[in-house]
Design a protein around this motif. Structure first.
Motif, PDB file in Angstrom:
ATOM      1  N   CYS A 190      43.013  56.441  62.386  1.00  0.00           N
ATOM      2  CA  CYS A 190      42.798  57.363  63.493  1.00  0.00           C
ATOM      3  C   CYS A 190      42.003  56.672  64.597  1.00  0.00           C
ATOM      4  N   ARG A 191      41.974  57.316  65.742  1.00  0.00           N
ATOM      5  CA  ARG A 191      41.210  56.823  66.882  1.00  0.00           C
ATOM      6  C   ARG A 191      39.807  57.418  66.835  1.00  0.00           C
ATOM      7  N   LYS A 192      38.817  56.646  67.288  1.00  0.00           N
ATOM      8  CA  LYS A 192      37.430  57.102  67.221  1.00  0.00           C
ATOM      9  C   LYS A 192      37.244  58.436  67.952  1.00  0.00           C
ATOM     10  N   ALA A 193      37.878  58.577  69.112  1.00  0.00           N
ATOM     11  CA  ALA A 193      37.743  59.823  69.867  1.00  0.00           C
ATOM     12  C   ALA A 193      38.256  61.012  69.062  1.00  0.00           C
ATOM     13  N   ASP A 194      39.341  60.796  68.293  1.00  0.00           N
ATOM     14  CA  ASP A 194      39.887  61.875  67.473  1.00  0.00           C
ATOM     15  C   ASP A 194      38.960  62.210  66.311  1.00  0.00           C
ATOM     16  N   VAL A 195      38.341  61.175  65.721  1.00  0.00           N
ATOM     17  CA  VAL A 195      37.389  61.406  64.630  1.00  0.00           C
ATOM     18  C   VAL A 195      36.214  62.237  65.128  1.00  0.00           C
ATOM     19  N   ASP A 196      35.671  61.856  66.289  1.00  0.00           N
ATOM     20  CA  ASP A 196      34.531  62.595  66.848  1.00  0.00           C
ATOM     21  C   ASP A 196      34.907  64.055  67.091  1.00  0.00           C
ATOM     22  N   ALA A 197      36.103  64.293  67.619  1.00  0.00           N
ATOM     23  CA  ALA A 197      36.541  65.660  67.899  1.00  0.00           C
ATOM     24  C   ALA A 197      36.737  66.447  66.617  1.00  0.00           C
ATOM     25  N   MET A 198      37.357  65.821  65.598  1.00  0.00           N
ATOM     26  CA  MET A 198      37.584  66.521  64.334  1.00  0.00           C
ATOM     27  C   MET A 198      36.272  66.881  63.668  1.00  0.00           C
ATOM     28  N   GLN A 199      35.335  65.933  63.614  1.00  0.00           N
ATOM     29  CA  GLN A 199      34.073  66.200  62.935  1.00  0.00           C
ATOM     30  C   GLN A 199      33.254  67.248  63.677  1.00  0.00           C
ATOM     31  N   ALA A 200      33.389  67.290  65.004  1.00  0.00           N
ATOM     32  CA  ALA A 200      32.706  68.333  65.779  1.00  0.00           C
ATOM     33  C   ALA A 200      33.260  69.713  65.455  1.00  0.00           C
ATOM     34  N   ASN A 201      34.496  69.759  64.947  1.00  0.00           N
ATOM     35  CA  ASN A 201      35.137  71.021  64.584  1.00  0.00           C
ATOM     36  C   ASN A 201      35.162  71.247  63.073  1.00  0.00           C
ATOM     37  N   GLY A 202      34.333  70.520  62.351  1.00  0.00           N
ATOM     38  CA  GLY A 202      34.211  70.721  60.916  1.00  0.00           C
ATOM     39  C   GLY A 202      35.317  70.121  60.089  1.00  0.00           C
ATOM     40  N   LEU A 203      36.036  69.121  60.637  1.00  0.00           N
ATOM     41  CA  LEU A 203      37.105  68.448  59.910  1.00  0.00           C
ATOM     42  C   LEU A 203      36.739  66.975  59.705  1.00  0.00           C
ATOM     43  N   ALA A 204      37.527  66.294  58.871  1.00  0.00           N
ATOM     44  CA  ALA A 204      37.325  64.867  58.573  1.00  0.00           C
ATOM     45  C   ALA A 204      35.909  64.600  58.072  1.00  0.00           C
ATOM     46  N   LEU A 205      35.317  65.589  57.374  1.00  0.00           N
ATOM     47  CA  LEU A 205      33.937  65.445  56.910  1.00  0.00           C
ATOM     48  C   LEU A 205      33.812  64.417  55.789  1.00  0.00           C
ATOM     49  N   GLY A 206      34.925  64.121  55.112  1.00  0.00           N
ATOM     50  CA  GLY A 206      34.898  63.116  54.056  1.00  0.00           C
ATOM     51  C   GLY A 206      35.350  61.749  54.511  1.00  0.00           C
ATOM     52  N   GLY A 207      35.664  61.619  55.811  1.00  0.00           N
ATOM     53  CA  GLY A 207      36.121  60.341  56.339  1.00  0.00           C
ATOM     54  C   GLY A 207      34.991  59.328  56.410  1.00  0.00           C
ATOM     55  N   ASN A 208      35.301  58.096  56.018  1.00  0.00           N
ATOM     56  CA  ASN A 208      34.302  57.028  56.041  1.00  0.00           C
ATOM     57  C   ASN A 208      34.994  55.719  56.402  1.00  0.00           C
TER      58      ASN A 208
END
Length: 307
Positions: A190-208
């Protein structure tokens, strides 16, 4: 002949989106059972979800299966790809929650577990879905197509603005253990901008990054250790496509082409295929045909080593 696993094999990790601890166990199943997910934390009357295209509740981020009672399991694409790529036709997959563990973000841990446990041949012939006529779907700038072929060919094209990804294209024949050698180690990205957006919305919380995903930012690969292959992103999209196509319920004989296609587009393609009975037939495989299916010719020694 059809195959199942010899003995149960379990995997522990976290869910990519929930971040919750998750355990998955692949159990042997009788011939002609197919692949079935079983939520062991739910009421026994409603806990099973067949791994089929018509059970998909389309989601932009993963493949999610849901039964008529509303019981669901998500992020099934990597385990489905591993089962298809290893030639497992029947299994019950127990999960202790709503999401499959992401592990390292690829299918490699599942492949290692399946092949180390070994397969048991069953007394029933393999059946396959043979594509007879072209079927195509388009959604925005994404499309997917199936045309007749005597094996399963996967072809994929991706295009991203990030220079570290760019435009990538690949074509692979899935017979002779090709999935295990060529695609199984490719990780979700994924793209960093997408990760930041997902985590801000309570998603991708297990992504590392570095542990279970590859993260890109412009011309940079942010994940420690870099890429496993220079074209790892397109390989992972092909891995996802195999997992999503496995929801047909039978191995497919046909040439799949995906252009910027995600999970929903591939599911739309299966829905379009099954809506046209003249576009496919179910065939019982002789030895020659079975040898051309994904999972045929897989050997333990061919599994690539990954860091």
């Amino acid at each position: 002949m059809q195959n199942t696993v010899k003995t149960p094999v379990s995997f522990d990790g976290v869910g990519l989106h929930s971040g919750a601890e998750a355990r998955l166990t692949i159990l042997p199943a009788p011939a002609n059972r197919g692949i079935v997910f079983r939520r062991i934390d739910c009421d026994l009357r409603n806990c099973e979800i067949p791994a089929r295209w018509d059970m998909v509740n389309q989601s932009p981020l993963c493949t999610l299966l849901e039964n008529a009672a509303g019981v669901s399991v998500s992020t099934v694409e990597h385990i489905m790809a591993a089962l298809a790529g290893c030639g497992v036709h029947n299994a019950v997959i127990e999960v202790n929650g709503p999401e499959v563990p992401i592990l390292d973000g690829s299918s490699a841990p599942f492949v290692h577990g399946i092949l180390s446990t070994g397969l048991r041949r069953q007394h029933a012939p393999v059946r396959a879905l043979k594509v007879l006529k072209p079927v195509e779907v388009t959604k925005g700038d994404a499309s997917a197509r199936l045309v007749p072929h005597d094996t399963l060919l996967l072809e994929f094209v991706i295009e991203f603005e990030d220079a570290a990804i760019g435009r990538q294209k690949k074509l692979l024949n899935m017979s002779n253990g090709s999935f295990v050698r060529e695609l199984s180690t490719a990780r979700t990205f994924c793209r960093k901008a997408d990760v930041d957006a997902m985590q801000a919305n309570g998603l991708a919380l297990g992504g590392n990054p570095g542990e279970n995903a590859v993260v890109f930012d412009g011309d940079r690969v942010l994940s420690p250790g870099g890429l496993r292959q220079p074209d790892e992103p397109v390989r992972h999209k092909m891995l996802d496509a195999l997992g999503d196509l496995a929801l047909a319920g039978l191995p497919i004989l046909g040439h799949y082409t995906g252009l910027r296609a995600g999970h929903a587009v591939t599911n739309d393609l299966l829905r379009a295929l099954f809506a046209r009975p003249d576009a496919f037939e179910t065939v019982t495989c002789d030895a020659e045909t079975a040898a051309r299916l994904p999972g045929a010719g897989v050997h333990w020694g061919e599994i690539p080593e990954v860091a």
